[in-house]
Design an enzyme around this catalytic site. Structure first.
Site, PDB file in Angstrom:
ATOM      1  N   ASP A  66       0.807  -1.220   0.000  1.00 17.26           N
ATOM      2  CA  ASP A  66       0.000   0.000   0.000  1.00 17.26           C
ATOM      3  C   ASP A  66       0.837   1.265   0.000  1.00 17.26           C
ATOM      4  O   ASP A  66       0.300   2.371  -0.060  1.00 17.26           O
ATOM      5  CB  ASP A  66      -0.981   0.001   1.184  1.00 17.26           C
ATOM      6  CG  ASP A  66      -0.305  -0.159   2.536  1.00 17.26           C
ATOM      7  OD1 ASP A  66       0.741  -0.822   2.609  1.00 17.26           O
ATOM      8  OD2 ASP A  66      -0.832   0.380   3.527  1.00 17.26           O
ATOM      9  N   HIS A 270      -3.918   7.440   6.828  1.00 18.16           N
ATOM     10  CA  HIS A 270      -3.663   5.995   6.820  1.00 18.16           C
ATOM     11  C   HIS A 270      -4.745   5.275   7.632  1.00 18.16           C
ATOM     12  O   HIS A 270      -4.470   4.419   8.462  1.00 18.16           O
ATOM     13  CB  HIS A 270      -2.268   5.688   7.378  1.00 18.16           C
ATOM     14  CG  HIS A 270      -1.764   4.318   7.024  1.00 18.16           C
ATOM     15  ND1 HIS A 270      -1.914   3.240   7.856  1.00 18.16           N
ATOM     16  CD2 HIS A 270      -1.111   3.857   5.937  1.00 18.16           C
ATOM     17  CE1 HIS A 270      -1.376   2.168   7.301  1.00 18.16           C
ATOM     18  NE2 HIS A 270      -0.886   2.520   6.124  1.00 18.16           N
TER      19      HIS A 270
END
Length: 308
Positions: A66, A270
């Protein structure tokens, strides 16, 4: 002189219908840098008006998908755009091996050079420098080797107070010496201390990127006083045990780092996809550090130039 961060992705682990994975674009005096490169970063750059060819360097925090999967198509697209200038890619090993594998099977005839620069994720070290900025590593606590990055403007040259030039009839050589921080001795023996006749035109700005990491007092020390801190806030305090087990922070812990460091402003991001409404994370952080904002994709956050 610009110092602006554009958020390209704010989701953890995987993209969602409304969010992309980690990537920030940093504009410092019209020089562009990419911090992490999650999936679909190149589309996000184009979507928000940032030409991929203007990216001077890419800084990868760690080797989780990611934060990395968008790098390879971005490299390919830059080749299609006929990029000619080298691209520096900073990150931990074995990113160099991963890149070589990509080049072996895909981009084996790029019109430009990709230069891998290894970073030591355990050290605080300046790894990149321009005439006006330094970039240093911030050791982070994650499940794999991981570091954040601290972007800091260099001290600007001193300016001399204009009234001093007229009052004492200073010449070019004396003015230049004062700007170097040297005291000036006049013909009559009078000493003009440089500290009294010069001033710093503006305070250097700084931005710190910290994702992914558990709570760390060491991080708070390293980012002390920065204007803008981006700190991951994957979970809420109610999921603290989960945060620990996965090497992440809660929004409350991110705020604690910001408060300890005395930063000007905190951006949290995040986020785990389990939170459909991130306001719970924002409220949690603001309870401890009021100057907190959500890192909103597509939004740019300016650090204004400030005088003393």
């Amino acid at each position: 002189m610009s110092f602006r961060i554009t958020v390209l992705g704010s989701s953890s682990a995987k993209p969602t219908p409304n969010k992309h994975t980690s990537a920030h674009a940093l504009n410092v005096r019209e020089q562009f840098y990419l911090v992490d490169c999650g999936e679909d970063t190149q589309r996000q750059l184009v979507r928000y008006g940032i030409n991929p060819l203007k990216i001077n360097a890419v800084f990868i925090s760690h080797l989780h998908g990611d934060h990395l999967y968008g790098l390879f198509p971005l490299i390919s697209t830059m080749g299609l755009y006929d990029r000619r200038t080298p691209l520096r890619v900073f990150g931990p090993k074995p990113l160099d091996e991963i890149l070589q594998c990509h080049f072996r099977y895909f981009d084996n005839a790029l019109p430009y050079e990709v230069q891998f620069c290894e970073v030591n994720t355990r050290a605080e070290k300046t790894i990149f420098e321009t005439s006006f900025m330094t970039v240093s590593t911030i050791p982070l606590r994650h499940r794999v080797p991981c570091c954040g990055y601290l972007f800091r403007e260099k001290e600007p040259p001193l300016n001399i107070r204009k009234e001093t030039i007229a009052d004492y009839g200073l010449g070019i050589a004396q003015i230049a010496a004062a700007k170097r921080g040297e005291d000036i001795v006049l013909e009559n023996g009078t000493v003009l201390p440089a500290a009294e006749i010069t001033y710093r035109p503006y305070r250097p700005r700084a931005y710190a990127y910290c994702s992914d990491t558990q709570y760390s007092a060491r991080v708070a020390r390293i980012v002390s006083g920065v204007d803008l801190l981006y700190h991951e806030a994957t979970y809420s305090a109610s999921d603290k045990a989960l945060a620990v087990s996965r090497g992440h922070s809660t929004a409350q812990q991110a705020a604690k780092v910001a408060a300890m460091a005395g930063v000007g402003r905190l951006l949290i991001g995040h986020f785990s996809s389990r939170y459909k409404d991130e306001s719970v994370l924002l409220d949690e952080a603001r309870a401890l550090f009021p100057a907190t904002d959500i890192a909103v994709e597509g939004c740019s956050y300016d650090i204004p130039k400030r005088t003393e």
